[in-house]
Design a protein around this motif. Structure first.
Motif, short mmCIF file in Angstrom:
data_model
loop_
_atom_site.label_atom_id
_atom_site.label_comp_id
_atom_site.label_asym_id
_atom_site.label_seq_id
_atom_site.Cartn_x
_atom_site.Cartn_y
_atom_site.Cartn_z
N ALA A 65 0.69 -1.01 0.09
CA ALA A 65 0.15 -0.01 -0.08
C ALA A 65 0.86 1.33 -0.12
O ALA A 65 1.40 1.56 1.09
N THR A 66 1.05 1.82 -1.39
CA THR A 66 1.97 3.06 -1.47
C THR A 66 1.57 4.30 -0.57
O THR A 66 2.53 5.05 -0.24
N GLY A 67 0.31 4.47 -0.29
CA GLY A 67 -0.03 5.46 0.19
C GLY A 67 -0.21 6.80 -0.62
O GLY A 67 -0.24 7.98 -0.24
N ILE A 68 -0.17 6.57 -1.95
CA ILE A 68 -0.07 7.15 -2.97
C ILE A 68 -1.32 7.44 -3.86
O ILE A 68 -1.49 6.20 -4.35
N ARG A 69 -1.71 8.53 -4.35
CA ARG A 69 -2.59 8.50 -5.52
C ARG A 69 -2.14 9.45 -6.69
O ARG A 69 -1.27 10.32 -6.37
N TRP A 70 -2.60 8.99 -7.79
CA TRP A 70 -2.17 10.13 -8.99
C TRP A 70 -3.60 10.84 -9.29
O TRP A 70 -4.46 10.38 -9.62
N VAL A 71 -3.37 12.20 -9.21
CA VAL A 71 -4.36 13.30 -9.48
C VAL A 71 -4.55 13.58 -10.62
O VAL A 71 -3.43 14.30 -11.19
N THR A 72 -5.35 13.92 -11.56
CA THR A 72 -5.56 14.18 -12.73
C THR A 72 -6.78 15.10 -12.98
O THR A 72 -7.64 15.25 -12.29
N ASP A 73 -6.47 15.90 -14.26
CA ASP A 73 -7.59 16.59 -14.66
C ASP A 73 -8.49 15.96 -15.85
O ASP A 73 -7.64 16.15 -17.17
N ARG A 74 -9.14 15.13 -15.72
CA ARG A 74 -9.66 14.26 -16.71
C ARG A 74 -10.10 14.89 -17.93
O ARG A 74 -10.28 14.38 -18.92
N ASP A 75 -11.06 15.93 -17.70
CA ASP A 75 -11.52 16.70 -18.71
C ASP A 75 -10.51 17.59 -19.61
O ASP A 75 -11.05 18.05 -20.30
N GLY A 76 -9.34 17.89 -18.92
CA GLY A 76 -8.55 18.73 -19.49
C GLY A 76 -7.03 18.37 -20.20
O GLY A 76 -7.31 17.37 -20.89
N ALA A 77 -6.25 18.95 -19.77
CA ALA A 77 -4.85 18.43 -19.98
C ALA A 77 -4.38 17.12 -20.10
O ALA A 77 -3.80 16.30 -20.49
N ASP A 78 -5.12 16.38 -18.84
CA ASP A 78 -4.71 14.95 -18.75
C ASP A 78 -5.68 14.06 -19.50
O ASP A 78 -5.52 12.63 -19.22
N ARG A 79 -6.65 14.44 -20.14
CA ARG A 79 -7.49 13.51 -20.88
C ARG A 79 -6.47 12.66 -21.85
O ARG A 79 -5.73 13.15 -22.62
N GLY A 80 -6.63 11.36 -21.94
CA GLY A 80 -6.00 10.35 -22.92
C GLY A 80 -4.72 10.37 -22.37
O GLY A 80 -3.70 9.82 -22.94
N LYS A 81 -4.44 10.18 -20.89
CA LYS A 81 -3.13 9.78 -20.37
C LYS A 81 -3.41 8.74 -19.40
O LYS A 81 -4.74 8.44 -18.69
N VAL A 82 -2.47 7.90 -19.11
CA VAL A 82 -2.65 6.72 -18.02
C VAL A 82 -1.31 6.73 -17.39
O VAL A 82 -0.22 6.97 -17.99
N LEU A 83 -1.40 6.16 -16.02
CA LEU A 83 -0.27 5.99 -15.42
C LEU A 83 0.21 4.47 -15.60
O LEU A 83 -0.90 3.73 -15.06
N MET A 84 1.45 4.16 -15.76
CA MET A 84 1.59 2.58 -15.93
C MET A 84 2.60 2.53 -15.04
O MET A 84 3.68 3.21 -14.61
N ILE A 85 2.53 1.48 -14.09
CA ILE A 85 3.32 0.91 -12.93
C ILE A 85 4.06 -0.36 -13.31
O ILE A 85 3.58 -1.27 -13.86
#
Length: 172
Positions: A65-85
């Motif tokens: 449990a990393t304690g971390i979250r990835w926060v995005t702007d889903r409708d703006g600049a971050d639309r079409g992005k994914v975080l790969m671990i």
């Protein structure tokens, strides 16, 4: 612009699965969690760091449990992005350590899930060696990737949960 932040202490404590330790000690571990960061200016990924000491036993599986979250702007600049671990290449090369799901995919809307978007990384140690993973050691990395959805394959569905929730939205 996307960024990393901690989930709440309550969410991390619930997800970490560590029982029987005093709340004070768990709180110290939580407070020491470091946000993911590039190792060098040209690193493609941001390193995730161990929130506690772990001797990763041979042939075992462990959820971190990393304690971390990835926060995005889903409708703006971050639309079409994914975080790969993915695991750190050194751990994979030296010991064969791998993610149990091979590559973790963190969708841009996962930060809205019922677990605060908590990134939990499950790893296998198939080697015959105990691998020490001390608190603060980089053990995995997250790489933000831009993707495209083919025309006609789009979905208008909203996320309704955490792990596995997108399977439920498609009726599978």
């Amino acid at each position: 612009m996307s960024h990393f932040e901690k989930v709440s202490y309550e969410q991390w404590k619930k997800d970490c699965g560590i029982k029987g330790l005093p709340d004070r000690e768990l709180r110290e571990w939580y407070d020491a969690i470091k946000l993911p960061k590039q190792a060098t200016a040209s690193s493609a990924g941001c390193d995730f760091f161990m929130p506690f000491n772990l001797n990763f036993e041979p042939g075992s599986r462990f959820r971190i449990a990393t304690g971390i979250r990835w926060v995005t702007d889903r409708d703006g600049a971050d639309r079409g992005k994914v975080l790969m671990i993915v695991p750190r290449s050194g751990l994979g090369f030296k010991y064969g350590i791998r993610l149990t799901n091979t590559v973790g995919i963190i969708d841009a809307d996962y930060c809205d899930s019922d677990n605060e978007g908590h990134i939990i990384i499950s790893m296998d140690n198939p080697s015959e060696q105990t691998v020490p993973l001390p608190e603060g050691k980089a053990f995995a990395q997250g790489i933000v990737v831009t993707y495209d959805i083919p025309e006609g394959a789009e979905s208008g569905e909203a996320r309704s949960g955490g792990f596995g929730s997108t399977d439920r939205s498609t009726g599978k």
